[in-house]
Design a protein around this motif. Structure first.
Motif, PDB file in Angstrom:
ATOM      1  N   LYS A  43      63.095  63.081 -34.118  1.00 31.18           N
ATOM      2  CA  LYS A  43      61.863  62.605 -35.019  1.00 31.18           C
ATOM      3  C   LYS A  43      60.928  61.474 -34.834  1.00 31.18           C
ATOM      4  O   LYS A  43      59.716  61.883 -34.897  1.00 31.18           O
ATOM      5  N   VAL A  46      58.802  62.851 -31.878  1.00 33.34           N
ATOM      6  CA  VAL A  46      57.547  63.695 -32.641  1.00 33.34           C
ATOM      7  C   VAL A  46      56.645  62.704 -33.138  1.00 33.34           C
ATOM      8  O   VAL A  46      55.224  63.118 -33.040  1.00 33.34           O
ATOM      9  N   GLU A  47      57.033  61.717 -33.855  1.00 29.55           N
ATOM     10  CA  GLU A  47      56.039  60.965 -34.470  1.00 29.55           C
ATOM     11  C   GLU A  47      55.235  60.360 -33.546  1.00 29.55           C
ATOM     12  O   GLU A  47      53.822  60.091 -33.531  1.00 29.55           O
ATOM     13  N   SER A  50      52.823  62.653 -32.057  1.00 32.56           N
ATOM     14  CA  SER A  50      51.601  63.019 -33.214  1.00 32.56           C
ATOM     15  C   SER A  50      50.684  61.978 -33.002  1.00 32.56           C
ATOM     16  O   SER A  50      49.415  62.372 -33.175  1.00 32.56           O
ATOM     17  N   LYS A  75      54.456  68.946 -28.519  1.00 34.94           N
ATOM     18  CA  LYS A  75      54.829  68.651 -30.089  1.00 34.94           C
ATOM     19  C   LYS A  75      55.365  69.780 -30.876  1.00 34.94           C
ATOM     20  O   LYS A  75      56.388  69.796 -31.712  1.00 34.94           O
ATOM     21  N   THR A  76      54.785  71.035 -30.237  1.00 35.60           N
ATOM     22  CA  THR A  76      55.347  72.420 -30.945  1.00 35.60           C
ATOM     23  C   THR A  76      56.741  72.586 -30.506  1.00 35.60           C
ATOM     24  O   THR A  76      57.562  72.958 -31.218  1.00 35.60           O
ATOM     25  N   ASP A  79      58.682  69.994 -32.251  1.00 32.18           N
ATOM     26  CA  ASP A  79      59.155  70.300 -34.032  1.00 32.18           C
ATOM     27  C   ASP A  79      60.126  71.591 -33.817  1.00 32.18           C
ATOM     28  O   ASP A  79      60.645  71.462 -34.739  1.00 32.18           O
ATOM     29  N   LEU A  82      63.398  70.068 -33.510  1.00 28.31           N
ATOM     30  CA  LEU A  82      63.988  69.360 -34.590  1.00 28.31           C
ATOM     31  C   LEU A  82      64.480  70.229 -35.752  1.00 28.31           C
ATOM     32  O   LEU A  82      65.257  69.824 -36.574  1.00 28.31           O
ATOM     33  N   THR A  83      63.563  71.419 -35.994  1.00 17.25           N
ATOM     34  CA  THR A  83      63.794  72.273 -37.127  1.00 17.25           C
ATOM     35  C   THR A  83      65.155  73.208 -36.858  1.00 17.25           C
ATOM     36  O   THR A  83      66.018  73.155 -37.574  1.00 17.25           O
ATOM     37  N   THR A 129      64.499  80.053 -34.727  1.00 14.51           N
ATOM     38  CA  THR A 129      63.562  78.851 -34.670  1.00 14.51           C
ATOM     39  C   THR A 129      62.825  79.064 -33.076  1.00 14.51           C
ATOM     40  O   THR A 129      61.731  78.672 -33.025  1.00 14.51           O
ATOM     41  N   CYS A 133      58.914  79.294 -32.443  1.00 20.63           N
ATOM     42  CA  CYS A 133      58.148  78.409 -31.571  1.00 20.63           C
ATOM     43  C   CYS A 133      57.508  79.179 -30.284  1.00 20.63           C
ATOM     44  O   CYS A 133      56.451  78.850 -29.831  1.00 20.63           O
TER      45      CYS A 133
END
Length: 216
Positions: A43, A46-47, A50, A75-76, A79, A82-83, A129, A133
């Motif tokens: 997380k 990713v931040e 971003s 990032k994709t 993300d 993470l999902t 997921t 993606c």
């Protein structure tokens, strides 16, 4: 993209071998706070990605560095991982993990049972997921390829027009060949910028006009 997304998703879900212990059997422990720590690290990553994406080159960069850029693809992927990691530990998504709940955060479940639940987590959380993606990444690549093709086609039309104006025989006259070589050189830089997400769709007209001015 599929293999990369799958690998990252398995890591996030606590379903992949550890690099420092590749031969050690993976035991899925969805209720382990220590194993789930990877989600916090992911997380934060990713931040950072971003923030870097939105702040690079100031306000001008905000418009240019978008989902088609290398950072956008990264990032994709992150993300998606993470999902998947969250989904693999979600009883609503993978109800089978309830069978491991009695072992708590620090306990180690039997390998056979952990493997059965891990397979369920891969089927219910990781694979769906990853599919989403990969679809997003494919869409990014397709959009970029179409824009590059459009740019080259428009410049080729300009070259043909200029060559005809000089009375050239298409494809054989020396002037036409020289124009084509010059156009290819001028196309190199904007093509690379398109691949990196440095040019918006609306800016292609300006790129074409700039190349035309240099060719005339």
């Amino acid at each position: 993209p599929h293999s990369i997304s799958t690998h990252l998703s398995l890591i996030a879900g606590g379903l992949a071998p550890r690099p420092n212990r590749p031969k050690r059997e993976v035991i899925f422990r969805p209720y382990s706070s220590r194993d789930a720590h990877i989600l916090l690290q992911l997380k934060r990553t990713v931040e950072v990605v971003s923030t870097t994406t939105s702040s690079t080159r100031g306000d001008e960069g905000d418009r240019k560095v978008n989902a088609r850029s290398g950072r956008g693809r990264i990032k994709t992927l992150l993300d998606g991982a993470l999902t998947a990691g969250k989904a693999a530990r979600n009883e609503g998504v993978v109800p089978e993990i309830k069978r491991l709940k009695e072992y708590g955060s620090d306990g180690t479940p039997p390998v056979a049972l952990a493997n059965i639940v891990a397979e369920a987590a891969i089927e219910r959380a990781v694979k769906p997921t990853v599919a989403i993606c990969v679809t997003k990444l494919t869409a990014m690549e397709t959009d970029t390829a179409e824009q590059i093709s459009q740019l080259r086609r428009r410049v080729d039309e300009i070259v043909a027009f200029l060559a005809n104006g000089l009375g050239d025989d298409m494809g054989t006259d020396k002037n036409h060949i020289q124009l084509k070589k010059m156009a290819n050189k001028l196309l190199h830089e904007p093509t690379m910028r398109l691949r990196e997400g440095g040019i918006e769709r609306g800016e292609i007209d300006d790129v074409v006009r700039n190349i035309e001015m240099k060719l005339v």
